[in-house]
Design a protein around this motif. Structure first.
Motif, PDB file in Angstrom:
ATOM      1  N   GLN A  58       0.601  -1.313  -0.147  1.00 45.77           N
ATOM      2  CA  GLN A  58       0.039   0.043  -0.286  1.00 45.77           C
ATOM      3  C   GLN A  58       0.887   1.442   0.000  1.00 45.77           C
ATOM      4  OE1 GLN A  58      -0.518   2.415   2.484  1.00 45.77           O
ATOM      5  NE2 GLN A  58      -1.926   3.477   1.277  1.00 45.77           N
ATOM      6  N   TYR A  59       1.956   1.099   0.705  1.00 41.18           N
ATOM      7  CA  TYR A  59       3.005   2.274   0.880  1.00 41.18           C
ATOM      8  C   TYR A  59       3.393   2.698  -0.474  1.00 41.18           C
ATOM      9  CZ  TYR A  59       6.560   5.536   2.695  1.00 41.18           C
ATOM     10  OH  TYR A  59       7.645   6.379   2.921  1.00 41.18           O
TER      11      TYR A  59
ATOM     12  N   GLN B 121      -5.247   4.445  -1.245  1.00 37.81           N
ATOM     13  CA  GLN B 121      -5.344   5.768  -0.151  1.00 37.81           C
ATOM     14  C   GLN B 121      -6.522   5.548   0.773  1.00 37.81           C
ATOM     15  OE1 GLN B 121      -2.824   7.835   0.565  1.00 37.81           O
ATOM     16  NE2 GLN B 121      -1.796   6.560  -1.159  1.00 37.81           N
TER      17      GLN B 121
ATOM     18  N   TYR C 266      -5.914   3.138   3.142  1.00 38.24           N
ATOM     19  CA  TYR C 266      -5.357   3.361   4.220  1.00 38.24           C
ATOM     20  C   TYR C 266      -5.728   4.359   5.131  1.00 38.24           C
ATOM     21  CZ  TYR C 266      -1.520   6.465   6.153  1.00 38.24           C
ATOM     22  OH  TYR C 266      -0.922   7.076   6.929  1.00 38.24           O
TER      23      TYR C 266
ATOM     24  N   ILE D  78      -6.241   3.223   8.852  1.00 44.09           N
ATOM     25  CA  ILE D  78      -5.226   3.895   9.915  1.00 44.09           C
ATOM     26  C   ILE D  78      -6.223   4.648  10.918  1.00 44.09           C
ATOM     27  CG2 ILE D  78      -3.536   5.444  10.158  1.00 44.09           C
ATOM     28  CD1 ILE D  78      -2.375   2.803   9.377  1.00 44.09           C
ATOM     29  N   GLN D  79      -7.139   5.371  10.149  1.00 44.64           N
ATOM     30  CA  GLN D  79      -7.657   6.448  10.974  1.00 44.64           C
ATOM     31  C   GLN D  79      -9.073   5.987  11.693  1.00 44.64           C
ATOM     32  OE1 GLN D  79      -8.782  10.205   8.906  1.00 44.64           O
ATOM     33  NE2 GLN D  79      -6.697  10.625   8.004  1.00 44.64           N
TER      34      GLN D  79
ATOM     35  N   LEU E 274      -7.598   1.064  13.259  1.00 39.73           N
ATOM     36  CA  LEU E 274      -6.834   0.750  14.160  1.00 39.73           C
ATOM     37  C   LEU E 274      -6.814   1.461  15.413  1.00 39.73           C
ATOM     38  CD1 LEU E 274      -3.380   0.460  11.973  1.00 39.73           C
ATOM     39  CD2 LEU E 274      -4.954  -1.229  13.183  1.00 39.73           C
ATOM     40  N   ILE E 275      -7.453   2.780  15.202  1.00 40.47           N
ATOM     41  CA  ILE E 275      -7.630   3.368  16.551  1.00 40.47           C
ATOM     42  C   ILE E 275      -8.613   3.014  17.266  1.00 40.47           C
ATOM     43  CG2 ILE E 275      -8.426   5.746  17.230  1.00 40.47           C
ATOM     44  CD1 ILE E 275      -6.916   7.153  15.148  1.00 40.47           C
TER      45      ILE E 275
ATOM     46  N   SER F 168      -6.883  -0.117  19.169  1.00 41.84           N
ATOM     47  CA  SER F 168      -6.103   0.241  19.941  1.00 41.84           C
ATOM     48  C   SER F 168      -6.735   0.724  21.439  1.00 41.84           C
ATOM     49  CB  SER F 168      -5.218   1.353  19.659  1.00 41.84           C
ATOM     50  OG  SER F 168      -5.995   2.663  19.488  1.00 41.84           O
ATOM     51  N   ILE F 169      -8.079   1.211  21.303  1.00 44.69           N
ATOM     52  CA  ILE F 169      -8.788   1.356  22.549  1.00 44.69           C
ATOM     53  C   ILE F 169      -8.890  -0.193  23.320  1.00 44.69           C
ATOM     54  CG2 ILE F 169     -11.133   1.932  23.435  1.00 44.69           C
ATOM     55  CD1 ILE F 169     -11.334   3.956  21.169  1.00 44.69           C
TER      56      ILE F 169
ATOM     57  N   TYR G  73      -6.678  -0.960  26.204  1.00 49.78           N
ATOM     58  CA  TYR G  73      -6.863  -0.472  27.688  1.00 49.78           C
ATOM     59  C   TYR G  73      -7.818  -1.402  28.385  1.00 49.78           C
ATOM     60  CZ  TYR G  73      -4.920   4.033  26.827  1.00 49.78           C
ATOM     61  OH  TYR G  73      -3.891   5.157  26.589  1.00 49.78           O
TER      62      TYR G  73
ATOM     63  N   VAL H 115      -6.051  11.038  22.302  1.00 44.85           N
ATOM     64  CA  VAL H 115      -6.728  10.018  21.428  1.00 44.85           C
ATOM     65  C   VAL H 115      -5.942   8.800  21.453  1.00 44.85           C
ATOM     66  CG1 VAL H 115      -7.129   9.375  19.089  1.00 44.85           C
ATOM     67  CG2 VAL H 115      -8.046  11.706  20.024  1.00 44.85           C
ATOM     68  N   PRO H 116      -6.507   7.678  21.692  1.00 49.67           N
ATOM     69  CA  PRO H 116      -5.747   6.479  21.419  1.00 49.67           C
ATOM     70  C   PRO H 116      -5.106   6.039  20.295  1.00 49.67           C
ATOM     71  CG  PRO H 116      -8.015   5.914  22.235  1.00 49.67           C
ATOM     72  CD  PRO H 116      -7.784   7.145  22.043  1.00 49.67           C
ATOM     73  N   GLY H 117      -4.100   5.670  20.311  1.00 43.99           N
ATOM     74  CA  GLY H 117      -3.528   5.010  18.631  1.00 43.99           C
ATOM     75  C   GLY H 117      -1.803   5.296  18.894  1.00 43.99           C
TER      76      GLY H 117
ATOM     77  N   LEU I 182      -0.435   6.029  15.438  1.00 40.50           N
ATOM     78  CA  LEU I 182      -1.857   6.123  14.366  1.00 40.50           C
ATOM     79  C   LEU I 182      -2.118   7.450  14.402  1.00 40.50           C
ATOM     80  CD1 LEU I 182      -3.482   2.770  15.366  1.00 40.50           C
ATOM     81  CD2 LEU I 182      -1.979   2.898  13.414  1.00 40.50           C
TER      82      LEU I 182
ATOM     83  N   LEU J  49      -0.362   9.318  12.010  1.00 44.37           N
ATOM     84  CA  LEU J  49      -0.398   9.117  10.751  1.00 44.37           C
ATOM     85  C   LEU J  49      -1.820   9.846  10.224  1.00 44.37           C
ATOM     86  CD1 LEU J  49       0.568   5.431  10.618  1.00 44.37           C
ATOM     87  CD2 LEU J  49       1.498   7.387   9.160  1.00 44.37           C
ATOM     88  N   GLY J  50      -2.836   9.596  11.513  1.00 44.25           N
ATOM     89  CA  GLY J  50      -4.102  10.255  11.144  1.00 44.25           C
ATOM     90  C   GLY J  50      -4.280  11.692  10.754  1.00 44.25           C
TER      91      GLY J  50
ATOM     92  N   GLY K 257     -10.616  14.842  11.603  1.00 40.37           N
ATOM     93  CA  GLY K 257     -10.993  13.463  11.624  1.00 40.37           C
ATOM     94  C   GLY K 257     -10.588  12.778  12.556  1.00 40.37           C
ATOM     95  N   THR K 258      -9.253  12.943  13.092  1.00 41.92           N
ATOM     96  CA  THR K 258      -8.610  12.139  14.120  1.00 41.92           C
ATOM     97  C   THR K 258      -9.046  12.593  15.470  1.00 41.92           C
ATOM     98  OG1 THR K 258      -6.459  12.258  12.614  1.00 41.92           O
ATOM     99  CG2 THR K 258      -6.432  11.557  14.650  1.00 41.92           C
TER     100      THR K 258
ATOM    101  N   ARG L 167       6.872  10.402   6.327  1.00 39.86           N
ATOM    102  CA  ARG L 167       5.762  10.413   5.558  1.00 39.86           C
ATOM    103  C   ARG L 167       4.907  11.421   4.906  1.00 39.86           C
ATOM    104  NH1 ARG L 167       2.292   5.208   4.660  1.00 39.86           N
ATOM    105  NH2 ARG L 167       0.740   5.983   3.319  1.00 39.86           N
TER     106      ARG L 167
END
Lengths: 206, 282
Positions: free
Chosen positions: A20-21, A29, A32, A36-37, A40-41, A44-45, A48, B130-132, B135, B138-139, B146-147, B194
């Motif tokens: 992808q990169y 895109q 991605y 990513i936005q 993954l966020i 990642s919660i 916790y 914000v967790p990540g 990320l 990148l966000g 948006g992030t 990036r």
């Protein structure tokens, strides 16, 4: 299944993200952006949730078995619950902020500043010119310690510049060598994980 | 000879006591030793200074918790004062981990009283947690609103005037990461490599040595190393006539100078005692 699914996920997503990169197509895109936005966020919660579970299990287990220092585990759990409730319930997190500013911050700063005392004691006992390498280290450390404080320029005006030279050349050369080694190691380990050769992250040991 | 043997066996509590005295006295009675500025600090200061009037913002990231606060909080305050005085828009981001947000709030509390004309949302924005971790970096390359969606106070970022002009790294002149950990490298990998956003760093004295390769390659615009770096930045803004508040780092440098002299003294004494007693045993 428990072993093969994570291996397959690591393999597919590892290679997808590498390719992808290098693909500037809008579809790539879009993938991605979503991955990513958003994904993954959100994922990642859940870290916790796992860490809370692990924290509570560890301390309740210690209290139940009355292990050494079990009373400290009670303090840990009560503090954890109190801070969580203070942040959620109170208006604009007032109590949470007060606890952060007047309890957590001074406690942590105090713990870290104790290092100065232990460093002084350790330097006195262990920093010895036992051989050539240790002597060189001792001399370099002494010069840097003097040059990084105001009194250094009193002793010799050129000392701060000399210290900057030590950091910019001999130090940087060593640091760069270490970094290149670490970088190559990271690439090798990442490839081993993506290809399923390195499996210790799955647990179990093989 | 016995004197040196006694020295080697000295109770460490005597060392603790002297270190305590050497730290406290210069803090109570500051001497005001001069602080000479070094190229990495001047480079960061000049880069920030040149952003005045360009419309580009500074993103100041407080990637540290109270353990490294004595070294890094004065940096945050000095940089905020510089930006506020020069009317450079600021995104104050409370760091990649939740425990760091309080440090950003403390820096704001210390600096805002000297700049009563500032308008929240127009001159600065405070971003929370914000967790990540990587990320989030990148966000933000795609969209800050948006992030994060909302700022630290719960306002929708889309409604704030500054965010309408700056919604990703394209209008961020520099990201300055203040950190005692390895997070500046994360910013270089995901932010600079990036998206091309320039990175500045403020770090603890113990971590500064490891960042020189990135400074030399230009991946970092400049660097503030430890309390001295903070003191140098304070001196630069003082020279520019910017309200400095209490010069915490500069005052702290006196104490640090005396502690370093004491450390060097006991290291030399320890080595003399070691060599003499070793010879005697042979």
């Amino acid at each position: 299944m428990r072993r093969n699914l994570p291996l397959a996920l690591a393999f597919i997503l590892g290679f997808v993200m590498i390719f992808q990169y290098f693909i500037p197509h809008p579809l790539s895109q879009k993938f991605y952006d979503i991955f990513i936005q958003q994904w993954l966020i959100i994922i990642s919660i859940f870290f916790y949730i796992l860490s809370w579970r692990s924290f509570v299990l560890y301390h309740t287990n210690k209290i139940r078995r009355k292990k050494e220092g079990w009373w400290a585990s009670i303090v840990a759990i009560v503090s954890f619950l109190f801070m969580a409730l203070a942040g959620i319930i109170t208006k604009k997190g007032y109590i949470f902020n007060q606890m952060y500013n007047y309890v957590y911050a001074p406690l942590q700063a105090t713990m870290f500043s104790l290092l100065a005392f232990f460093v002084a004691s350790a330097a006195f006992r262990a920093f010895r010119a036992r051989n050539l390498e240790a002597t060189l280290l001792l001399i370099a450390a002494t010069i840097v310690m003097l040059g990084r404080v105001s009194v250094g320029s009193y002793i010799w005006k050129g000392l701060p510049d000399f210290v900057e030279w030590i950091l910019e050349y001999p130090n940087m050369a060593a640091q760069r060598g270490i970094r290149i080694g670490v970088g190559l190691g990271m690439i090798a380990t990442s490839l081993k994980i993506i290809l399923g050769i390195e499996r210790t992250y799955l647990g179990g040991g093989d | 000879m016995r004197f040196f043997e006694k020295i080697l066996k000295i109770d460490r509590r005597w060392i603790f006591l002297i270190v305590g005295i050497v730290v406290i006295i210069p803090l109570i009675f500051p001497i005001g030793m001069p602080v000479l500025t070094t190229p990495p600090v001047r480079s960061l200061y000049n880069y920030v200074d040149k952003l005045q009037g360009t419309g580009k913002a500074v993103m100041l990231v407080t990637d540290f918790d109270p353990s490294t606060m004595p070294e890094l909080l004065p940096m945050a305050c000095a940089i905020l004062r510089h930006c506020f005085a020069k009317k450079i828009p600021v995104y104050l981001y409370g760091g990649l981990y939740s425990a760091y947000v309080g440090m950003a709030e403390m820096a704001l509390e210390k600096t805002l009283p000297d700049f009563p004309d500032l308008q929240y949302g127009k001159d600065y924005i405070f971003l929370g947690y914000v967790p990540g971790v990587s990320l989030v970096i990148l966000g933000m390359g795609g969209s800050i609103s948006g992030t994060f969606n909302t700022d630290y106070y719960g306002n929708k970022l889309d409604t704030l005037p500054l965010n309408k002009m700056v919604d990703n790294y394209k209008n961020i002149g520099i990201v300055i990461d203040l950190s005692g950990s390895a997070s500046p490298e994360t910013w270089v990998i995901y932010g600079y490599q990036r998206f091309g956003v320039r990175i500045g760093v403020g770090t603890t004295a113990v971590s500064a040595a490891q960042y020189y390769p990135m400074l030399q390659t230009g991946q970092f615009v400049g660097m503030l190393g430890g309390l001295k770096g903070a003191a140098e930045y304070e001196q630069l803004i003082k020279k520019a006539g910017i309200p400095t508040g209490r010069l915490e780092a500069t005052i702290g440098m006196d104490a640090q100078s005396f502690v370093h002299i004491f450390l060097i003294f006991i290291i030399i004494l320890g080595n003399i005692a070691f060599l003499i007693t070793k010879k005697r045993k042979v």
